[in-house]
Write an enzyme that holds these catalytic residues in place. Sequence first.
Site, PDB file in Angstrom:
ATOM      1  N   ARG A 168       0.582  -1.419  -0.008  1.00  0.00           N
ATOM      2  CA  ARG A 168      -0.044  -0.059  -0.273  1.00  0.00           C
ATOM      3  C   ARG A 168       0.663   1.502  -0.032  1.00  0.00           C
ATOM      4  O   ARG A 168       0.543   2.404   0.771  1.00  0.00           O
ATOM      5  CB  ARG A 168      -0.966   0.102   1.194  1.00  0.00           C
ATOM      6  N   SER A 251     -11.225   0.667   3.226  1.00  0.00           N
ATOM      7  CA  SER A 251     -10.358   0.501   4.160  1.00  0.00           C
ATOM      8  C   SER A 251      -9.379   1.241   4.619  1.00  0.00           C
ATOM      9  O   SER A 251      -9.022   2.412   4.207  1.00  0.00           O
ATOM     10  CB  SER A 251      -8.914  -0.912   3.787  1.00  0.00           C
ATOM     11  N   GLU A 368      -4.545   4.207   5.844  1.00  0.00           N
ATOM     12  CA  GLU A 368      -4.192   3.664   5.132  1.00  0.00           C
ATOM     13  C   GLU A 368      -4.334   4.885   3.722  1.00  0.00           C
ATOM     14  O   GLU A 368      -3.803   5.529   2.867  1.00  0.00           O
ATOM     15  CB  GLU A 368      -5.495   2.789   4.131  1.00  0.00           C
TER      16      GLU A 368
END
Length: 376
Positions: A168, A251, A368
């Site tokens: 990520r 998320s 995130e």
Amino acid sequence: MSDAAAPGQPVLADLTTIGVGGPAVRLVEPTTGDELLAAARDAFTSDEPWFVLGGGSNLVVADDGFDGTVIRVATRGIEVLSETDDGVRIRVAAGHPWDDLVAETVARGWSGIEALSGIPGSVGASPVQNIGAYGQEVSATVVSADFLDADTLEFVRVPRANMGLAYRTSVFKAGQSHPARPGVITAVEFELHNGGGVSEPVAYAQLASALGVALGDRVPVADVRDRVLALRASKGMVLDPADADTRSCGSFFTNPIVSPEALEGVPADAPRWESSPEAQDVAVPLGELPAPPPPPAPAAVKLSAAWLIEHSGIPRGFSLPGSRAAISSKHTLAITNRGGATAAEVTELARFVQSRVASEFGVLLHPEPILLGAFL
């Protein structure tokens, strides 16, 4: 900056999937490559801050807004560079909606990104975040990115090897432990397989179960897309204006990657997977810049952030008293705007989740989304 927009001033809450954030000083929306380069050069050479916005799906903007120029990339287009019986290379404009690209590749029978169906956002953002889901990551198919460097104003093609792609993150993403490479991606090149409509080997147990096949099996790419969209919808991860559970960033926390020594407070039955040594034993509370990480451990373990949240005593649908931000009623990884929430309410809930998981298990969760504005 005040969170009240002046007449004609763009409100960034309207341009993000979670629907929070104050005004920007100005918004430019280039629709061609030349317009994008011109807008970016103007922004990069000004004295004001700037920010590149794609689909707004992985972004929380502060209630005070952004005291500068927002470049909302609105370019579109898929160019086939080469095609053989085995593979195909395509170059895609940065503003092209990601799921539109996936739908087109599935329709043409190409494989490589079919399990990334339903992810909101734009193509240009895909390597920035190294998006991934259901056993696939964009790092497996991206070849290069066309990039205007904000420091040098040089227009270059950045190969995959120089993108720093990891879980990520990438060199393009701000706020990481390595220096971000500021600039704007204008197009991304991908290499996909031309397998006659057959998928890559199914690499995620939940997806394999939904398809009724074994891990490693190949199935029609259209079947993978259909099952992934259904799975994402069941978790509130497919945008639906009528469903408040989808008014989110997706998320909100990444699955923590820790060294084995950091597992002391984690129950033995907690889901875990072997991972590359990117250990993050000490995560960063929201609003603080990360310190340089410790040297990588010889081994690392990835934990399920959703499991940690639920088992820390935070159920689906949870909200703090009086707050309009809440944990999704379908999936504990998503923080949702139940209607009229502020960025302060979203980040207050995120900090609460971090503190609960840290207190219960000794693991701090990393956010995130990109956090833009006054709370940085």
